[in-house]
Design an enzyme around this catalytic site. Structure first.
Site, short mmCIF file in Angstrom:
data_model
loop_
_atom_site.label_atom_id
_atom_site.label_comp_id
_atom_site.label_asym_id
_atom_site.label_seq_id
_atom_site.Cartn_x
_atom_site.Cartn_y
_atom_site.Cartn_z
N GLU A 1 16.38 12.24 22.64
CA GLU A 1 16.22 13.60 23.15
C GLU A 1 14.94 13.60 23.97
O GLU A 1 13.84 13.70 23.44
CB GLU A 1 16.14 14.59 21.97
CG GLU A 1 16.59 15.99 22.31
CD GLU A 1 15.56 16.77 23.11
OE1 GLU A 1 15.70 16.84 24.36
OE2 GLU A 1 14.62 17.28 22.51
N CYS B 1 11.16 21.24 26.05
CA CYS B 1 11.93 20.29 26.86
C CYS B 1 12.98 21.00 27.71
O CYS B 1 13.32 20.53 28.79
CB CYS B 1 12.56 19.21 25.98
SG CYS B 1 13.62 19.86 24.69
P1 NAD Z 1 2.96 11.19 24.99
O1 NAD Z 1 4.08 10.56 25.78
O2 NAD Z 1 1.71 10.42 24.79
O3 NAD Z 1 3.50 11.56 23.53
C1 NAD Z 1 4.69 12.27 23.32
C2 NAD Z 1 5.11 12.03 21.88
O4 NAD Z 1 5.58 10.69 21.75
C3 NAD Z 1 3.98 12.19 20.85
O5 NAD Z 1 4.46 12.85 19.70
C4 NAD Z 1 3.57 10.75 20.53
O6 NAD Z 1 3.09 10.60 19.20
C5 NAD Z 1 4.88 10.00 20.70
N1 NAD Z 1 4.67 8.62 21.12
C6 NAD Z 1 3.90 8.18 22.15
N2 NAD Z 1 3.96 6.84 22.24
C7 NAD Z 1 4.79 6.43 21.24
C8 NAD Z 1 5.25 5.16 20.80
N3 NAD Z 1 4.92 4.02 21.42
N4 NAD Z 1 6.07 5.11 19.72
C9 NAD Z 1 6.45 6.24 19.09
N5 NAD Z 1 6.06 7.46 19.45
C10 NAD Z 1 5.23 7.56 20.52
O7 NAD Z 1 2.63 12.53 25.72
P2 NAD Z 1 1.87 13.88 25.31
O8 NAD Z 1 0.70 14.06 26.22
O9 NAD Z 1 1.66 14.01 23.85
O10 NAD Z 1 3.00 14.89 25.73
C11 NAD Z 1 3.33 15.09 27.06
C12 NAD Z 1 4.64 14.48 27.42
O11 NAD Z 1 5.48 14.38 26.29
C13 NAD Z 1 5.35 15.38 28.41
O12 NAD Z 1 5.37 14.75 29.65
C14 NAD Z 1 6.73 15.60 27.85
O13 NAD Z 1 7.70 15.01 28.66
C15 NAD Z 1 6.77 14.85 26.56
N6 NAD Z 1 7.24 15.66 25.45
C16 NAD Z 1 8.57 15.90 25.38
C17 NAD Z 1 9.07 16.67 24.35
C18 NAD Z 1 10.53 16.96 24.23
O14 NAD Z 1 10.91 17.80 23.44
N7 NAD Z 1 11.39 16.29 24.98
C19 NAD Z 1 8.20 17.19 23.40
C20 NAD Z 1 6.81 16.93 23.50
C21 NAD Z 1 6.35 16.13 24.53
#
Ligand code: NAD
Length: 478
Positions: free
Chosen positions: A251, A285
């Site tokens: 997702e 999202c």
């Molecule tokens: P991020 O990509 O650093 O983290 C997003 C999430 O992914 C966090 O919960 C983080 O713990 C997890 N994550 C990151 N690297 C991971 C890995 N290697 N293994 C497992 N989990 C990992 O970004 P951010 O600054 O926290 O959030 C911004 C971005 O995240 C946005 O660009 C958005 O697209 C995305 N996001 C999407 C949703 C969604 O519902 N689709 C929700 C929250 C954030």
């Protein structure tokens, strides 16, 4: 003053673990930036314990009658509702969204649990009659232990959305929620524990995300990956999952197009869209992101959007008058500021907001409306995940559809038109997992939720969400 009273820990094999020389990470209040608690992070040894437990938990839970699995989910929903005020407050204090939204999120999560209780007892098979006395059976069985990772934007619901279908299907699960919103997840796990879920069936860990995901996904014990988060992280995790050929539900992010036609009910459309755009400070999202508005109504739409946006009250999510809270972490206002600057440099007009602003050290960004945004602006191509609305005019329906399908994302899309033939055409032609027509409501417990293209695959919720945790086996009997 409201204090953050989550008791943070790792939940492994039915025990809450903290201390013991483990590294910790601060959990911050986005409205002030203040660190309000220390979260213990899992070591490699903790993750090994969780993997061993989840293997035992799977053996136990797959043998548990569907009716018993269903009652556990119903009881958990009841506890969640009883503790609603406490848990919603924690969610607001660590994620920033206004308290009314946190309560709404919790109510939805409780409904999801009850829906999945119903699905747990509706996992059927098929009988294929052969020659007299012989037949084949089609069985649907739990896929195995699940490793789930979810983001911080719906700190209660995202966790329930991962655990409920896994348990309904008879799977065990290790979940790694976001470290930034650990308290909400911990409180959800306490509800499962107090409802009587055997300790080995659901584990909850926090840690350095890359280290945790590599270890859990490399293990042959894990049979399914379920991830909610950004597209780049999702693609990276799928590559890790490929090594053991595990099942996946992804997702991922979106870039919701909104097609507004001249014949829409303009005031109603604006009321719906402005509220929906700035829900959770745009960190959703399925947020409506790029607004393609037909020429005849473009100027009035832009003026009405800006007027309503300027009237929004932004402040601490705990304050009853706040309609939009801070962003979840300091990375977000910085990222949104860069996107706004870039859009301006490409000729966008700022109709409302446009700036981050420091208030008591919190991570605030003004609700922002940009008009005439160039297709070359970064914000028109990357998921902004923040409180910015991007407006552009269009002329024909063909042009609108082309714009809606222009990007590699395919999660949510919205259309506003009173023309029934056009509604059907748009519903057929737009490449998205979910489409709202004169509606912004895309999520309900019985409706599959998920995307296509880069936004991922595999639905959550609905019967499809449980089916995604099942494997099919055919038994031929002569
Ligand atoms: P991020 O990509 O650093 O983290 C997003 C999430 O992914 C966090 O919960 C983080 O713990 C997890 N994550 C990151 N690297 C991971 C890995 N290697 N293994 C497992 N989990 C990992 O970004 P951010 O600054 O926290 O959030 C911004 C971005 O995240 C946005 O660009 C958005 O697209 C995305 N996001 C999407 C949703 C969604 O519902 N689709 C929700 C929250 C954030």
């Amino acid at each position: 003053m409201t204090t953050y009273d989550a008791k943070l820990g790792l939940y492994i094999a039915g025990e809450w673990l903290s201390g013991g020389g483990r590294d910790t990470q601060g959990v911050r209040d986005p409205a002030t930036g203040a660190v309000q608690a220390a979260l213990p992070l899992a070591s490699a040894a903790d993750l090994d314990l969780a993997l061993e437990a989840t293997q035992r938990g799977f053996v136990q839970w797959r043998a548990t009658a569907p009716e018993a699995r269903a009652s556990l989910l119903v009881k958990t929903a009841q506890l969640l509702r009883e503790r609603a005020d406490h848990i919603a407050r924690i969610a607001t204090l660590e994620q920033g969204k206004v308290l009314a939204e946190a309560k709404g999120e919790l109510a939805f999560a409780a409904n999801l649990l009850e829906f999945h209780a119903g699905e747990a007892v509706r996992i059927y098979g098929r009988v294929l009659p052969r020659a007299p006395g012989s037949r084949s059976l089609v069985l649907h069985q739990p896929v195995g232990p699940v490793a789930a990772f979810c983001a911080w934007n719906f700190p209660i619901m995202n966790v329930v959305r991962k655990i409920a279908p896994a348990l309904a299907a008879g799977c065990s699960i290790i979940i790694k929620p976001s470290e930034e919103t650990a308290g909400s997840a911990v409180e959800v796990l306490r509800c499962f524990q107090d409802a009587g879920l055997p300790g080995d069936v659901a584990q909850c860990v926090f840690g350095e995300p890359d280290m945790v995901s590599r270890q859990l996904l490399a293990s042959p014990i894990t049979r399914k990956l379920s991830f909610t988060g950004s597209v780049p992280v999702g693609k990276h995790l799928m590559k890790l999952a490929a090594d053991t050929m595990m099942a996946t539900t992804m997702e991922l992010g979106g870039h919701g197009p909104v097609l507004v036609f001249d014949d829409c009910d303009l005031d109603k459309t604006l009321d719906l869209l402005v509220a929906h755009k700035f829900r959770n400070a745009g960190q959703v999202c399925v947020a409506p992101t790029r607004f393609h508005v037909q020429e005849g109504v473009y100027d009035r739409f832009a003026a009405g959007f800006a007027e309503r946006t300027k009237a929004l009250k932004v402040g601490d999510g705990m304050a009853p008058e706040s309609q939009m809270g801070p962003m979840a972490n300091p990375r977000r206002p910085e990222a949104i500021g860069a996107l706004v600057d870039d859009a301006r440099a490409h000729g966008a007009r700022v109709l409302a907001g446009g700036d981050s602003f420091a208030r008591d050290g919190g991570f605030f960004f003004s609700p922002t409306v940009l008009a005439d945004v160039s297709l070359d602006a970064r914000a028109m191509n990357e998921e902004p995940f923040g409180p910015i609305a991007l407006l552009r005019p269009f002329t024909t329906v063909e042009e609108a559809i082309e714009q809606a399908n222009r990007l590699p994302f395919g999660l949510a899309a919205y259309c506003f038109t009173e023309n029934g033939r056009r509604q059907n055409l748009l519903g057929d032609a737009i490449e998205a997992g979910m489409i709202g027509i004169n509606s912004v409501r895309l999520s309900a417990p019985d409706s599959p939720f998920g995307g296509v293209k880069d936004s991922g695959h595999g639905s959550e919720d609905g019967p499809e969400g449980v089916a995604a945790h099942l494997v099919t086996k055919t038994v031929h009997m002569v």
